[in-house]
Design a protein around this motif. Structure first.
Motif, short mmCIF file in Angstrom:
data_model
loop_
_atom_site.label_atom_id
_atom_site.label_comp_id
_atom_site.label_asym_id
_atom_site.label_seq_id
_atom_site.Cartn_x
_atom_site.Cartn_y
_atom_site.Cartn_z
N TYR A 432 0.64 -1.23 0.02
CA TYR A 432 0.22 0.34 -0.07
C TYR A 432 1.00 0.98 0.32
O TYR A 432 0.62 2.55 -0.57
CB TYR A 432 -1.05 -0.30 0.62
N GLU A 433 1.96 1.24 1.01
CA GLU A 433 2.75 2.18 0.65
C GLU A 433 3.50 2.44 -0.94
O GLU A 433 2.99 3.92 -1.43
CB GLU A 433 4.29 2.53 1.51
N ASP A 436 0.61 4.40 -2.70
CA ASP A 436 0.53 5.28 -2.95
C ASP A 436 1.45 5.87 -2.99
O ASP A 436 1.34 7.10 -3.89
CB ASP A 436 0.07 5.42 -1.17
N ILE A 469 -4.78 -0.13 6.65
CA ILE A 469 -5.09 0.14 5.39
C ILE A 469 -6.26 0.83 4.77
O ILE A 469 -6.51 1.53 4.16
CB ILE A 469 -4.99 -1.06 4.16
N TYR A 472 -6.02 4.08 2.75
CA TYR A 472 -5.34 3.59 1.69
C TYR A 472 -7.17 3.52 0.56
O TYR A 472 -7.52 4.19 -0.18
CB TYR A 472 -4.67 2.59 0.61
N LYS A 475 -8.96 6.60 -0.03
CA LYS A 475 -8.60 7.34 -1.38
C LYS A 475 -8.38 7.25 -2.68
O LYS A 475 -8.49 7.90 -2.86
CB LYS A 475 -6.89 7.58 -1.04
N ILE A 477 -7.74 3.41 -3.44
CA ILE A 477 -7.06 2.54 -3.68
C ILE A 477 -7.23 1.03 -3.63
O ILE A 477 -7.62 0.50 -2.49
CB ILE A 477 -4.85 2.42 -3.39
#
Length: 701
Positions: A432-433, A436, A469, A472, A475, A477
């Protein structure tokens, strides 16, 4: 949105509907009744290793000069269907074994010819003794896929590698000095290796040797179970250990005077169907908790008419149940907007790949790598890919890379090897990082987890991981999960992560299933057209006395939260379809002779790129949508009913009136397969036949 009126041509939504006759459905090839089809027979046998006597899984049996063929199951059994009667030549092959041919095998009408037990001799050794030519990765695969395991010998340097992984082993094999490199015929040009010839010693590799990876694959034929007895200790050692499923209960019959609204989140997953197929093809009965009825129903293609403009189109059809005259069956079908592949958004994809020790079982990691290669070939040059691999800990093995650097991505895939424990949490956190960092507004931003789901290090529960998470997902994702493996497999974790991660959950048991997800349904897998999709059906209590929804127990939404936009729903991709089936019983006819309004269906969803913009569409369900008899309904409707009823029997849910027997369902599926020329219906009939072998077992639950 509309509800199509099948018989009267009237449209409750102001002319947007179509009658059955007006619908422009995809043409289905039908047999010409004036020309009788050629008589056919079938062929079966068991393929074993001549040295050990063990069955060979993934071996191939093909009819030379034709297109028929099949792949052996884990017990070595194969079954080739629809062979034109007469004599035919049969070739049996497997990776790492010499082919065998059987000339003049007699096929008789309606009969199954049995080749009995076929022993294949293993290739003794394939050894590279002279110049090796490697230009990128593709040529390496051509060298090393001729054998499951290749022994590479050069100046006392020994290395073993399997399949495509041998390519990477060769690339990194140390050569002591430039003279040894020249003697070996290998010259380096940047990252490219070249030479001129390939030579092999030991037993020669026969021409036409099957180059597929070993393991379970599908050819459209359902392998038969071997008739030889199981090992004496088979019952002491379960064939599929540590399979984790969750019991979500069963929807009851509901009295409309008490509650006339049914609300659930949309679901397009079909992992449960594929998992159940794997159980049955291996001669086992799936546990009831493994069966989710809605995922059986949504596995099949019902050929709903799509649209390039409307977000959703809605279809309703119904008829009296052929299994219980007091029960009607109502199918509500929803078709998402079509998006041509060339119009889909650019994609930023992060693959989070499980490379823990359990991924060595059944060559799970090999299947994942094959799936990634398939997907890579379908992506566009402007798409971007990153790869995170995890075992005890996670690491980035490929930074965000444009797909036009295809060879670089391919090399990263080839470097995946299985070892260690399973830290899903760290893998997803790192994935996920990366996602992002790659995030682009107006593009597809997706994390894709490929794993057997058996998390045993770090946070191991879906709820714990999802809390970390959630921001995310908010957002934009999305997270999709792809499961592999039978035994030591966690369906619960992967299903929850896929549902709550605003993506989806698929199960892959073969290269063919991977192709269905990553090639045939790629655009729908990647591009979401609606988020938090919720469906509410409100029945007219003056007409409908009681109802029951088949499946969707784990997607239930409280009725009062249908318009609560904080409540999670389902995500629907481009071209996806959602189908729900209700059983209904009516109030006595003489009390309401003129009541035609059965109820309404409402769909509420958010825009994919603007979660604050909410839409709700509604339409009426009328008795005019009900056919006069089950036989007069569309074949696709009947296929949905057979699939749903089969799932209910496997769930041991056939405790209420209105259910069929397995024998009835198999007969119906066979007839549908003939009428529709449908591979899906044919496969369903074969699965029901396999389940019938366990009737006593099913009755014990």
């Amino acid at each position: 949105s509309y509800v199509a009126d099948r018989y009267t041509g009237s449209d409750p939504l102001g002319g947007l509907g179509q009658t059955k006759a007006d619908r422009s459905t995809k043409e289905i090839p039908m047999r010409d009744s004036g020309n009788a089809p050629l008589p056919t027979g079938s062929l079966t046998g068991i393929i074993i290793d001549s040295a050990t006597g063990d069955p060979i899984a993934g071996a191939t049996a093909r009819i030379l000069g034709g297109t028929n063929g099949a792949v052996s199951d884990l017990q070595g059994r194969f079954f080739v269907k629809s062979i034109v009667v007469g004599s035919c030549d049969v070739q049996i092959g497997a990776i790492g074994y010499l082919n065998r041919e059987f000339p003049e095998v007699l096929i008789e009408p309606g009969q199954t010819a049995d080749l009995d037990t076929i022993a294949l001799s293993p290739v003794v050794e394939v050894r590279l003794i002279e110049e090796l030519q490697v230009v990128g990765t593709r040529d390496v695969l051509e060298v090393f896929e001729v054998s499951n395991q290749v022994t590479i010998t050069r100046d006392n340097e020994h290395s073993k590698a399997s399949g495509a992984d041998a390519a990477d082993a060769i690339k990194h094999m140390p050569l002591a000095n430039a003279k040894q490199q020249r003697d070996a015929g290998v010259t380096e040009k940047g990252n490219r290796y070249t030479t001129n010839r390939r030579h092999y010693s030991g037993t020669a590799v026969p021409d036409g040797l099957n180059r597929r990876r070993p393991g379970k694959t599908r050819s459209g034929e359902i392998p038969m179970r071997p008739r030889h007895p199981r090992r004496p200790d088979a019952d002491e050692h379960p064939r599929f250990d540590a399979m984790f499923f969750e019991d979500y209960g069963l929807n009851p019959w509901t009295d409309t005077r008490r509650d006339n609204r049914s609300t659930f989140a949309a679901d397009v997953d079909d992992a449960s169907y594929v998992l159940t197929r794997s159980y049955l093809e291996r001669g086992e009965v799936p546990p009831p908790d493994a069966v989710r009825t809605e995922e059986f129903i949504n596995h099949f293609d019902y050929d709903y008419d799509g649209s390039f403009n409307e977000t959703f189109r809605v279809f309703v059809e119904g008829a009296t149940s052929p299994f219980a005259p007091q029960v009607d069956l109502v199918r509500i079908g929803i078709k998402g907007r079509e998006v041509p592949g060339y119009h889909r958004q650019d994609a930023n994809l992060v693959f989070v790949v499980d490379r823990s020790g359990s991924m060595r079982r059944e060559d799970r990691l090999g299947l994942v790598k094959d799936a990634l290669r398939m997907l890579l070939r379908q992506l566009r040059p402007n798409d971007r890919v990153a790869i995170v691999a995890f075992d005890t800990r996670a690491e980035i093995i490929l930074r965000p890379t444009a797909v036009h650097h295809r060879h670089e991505i391919q090399r990263a895939i080839n470097r995946l090897y299985a070892n260690g424990s399973t830290n899903v949490d760290h893998g997803l956190t790192l994935g996920y990082e990366l996602a992002d960092d790659m995030f682009t507004s107006g593009a597809i931003n997706k994390v894709m987890l490929l794993s057997d789901g058996v998390a045993n290090t770090g946070r191991t529960q879906a709820e714990q991981i999802l809390r970390r998470i959630k921001r995310y997902a908010d957002k934009g994702i999305t997270l999709s999960t792809v499961g592999v493996g039978m035994g030591n497999y966690n369906d619960v974790l992967l299903e929850k992560l896929g549902n709550k991660g605003n993506g989806g959950y698929a199960y892959v048991d073969s290269r063919e299933e991977a192709a269905r997800i990553f090639i045939e349904k790629l655009t729908g897998t990647l591009q979401v057209i609606a988020r938090d999709v919720k469906i509410q059906v409100t029945f007219n209590p003056h007409v409908v006395a009681r109802y029951r929804l088949l499946g969707y127990e784990n997607r239930d939404v409280p009725d009062h939260k249908f318009r609560d936009d904080r409540e999670d729903g389902g995500e629907i991709g481009a071209g996806h379809q959602v189908t729900a089936i209700y059983q209904v019983e009516y109030v006595r006819e003489h009390r309401w002779p003129r009541a035609n309004d059965l109820g309404t269906v409402a769909i509420r969803y958010k825009d994919p790129d603007n979660t604050s913009r909410v839409h709700e569409i509604t339409g009426k369900i009328s008795r005019h949508h009900m056919a006069r008899s089950f036989e007069r309904t569309e074949d696709a409707f009947q296929l949905a009913i057979v699939g749903g009823e089969f799932a209910e029997i496997l769930r041991r849910a056939n405790v209420w009136p209105g259910h069929a027997s397995l024998a009835e369902l198999e007969h119906m599926a066979r007839e549908l397969a003939l009428r529709m020329e449908s591979r899906q219906a044919d496969e369903l009939a074969d699965l029901i036949r396999l389940a019938r072998q366990h009737t006593d077992h099913l009755a014990e639950w």
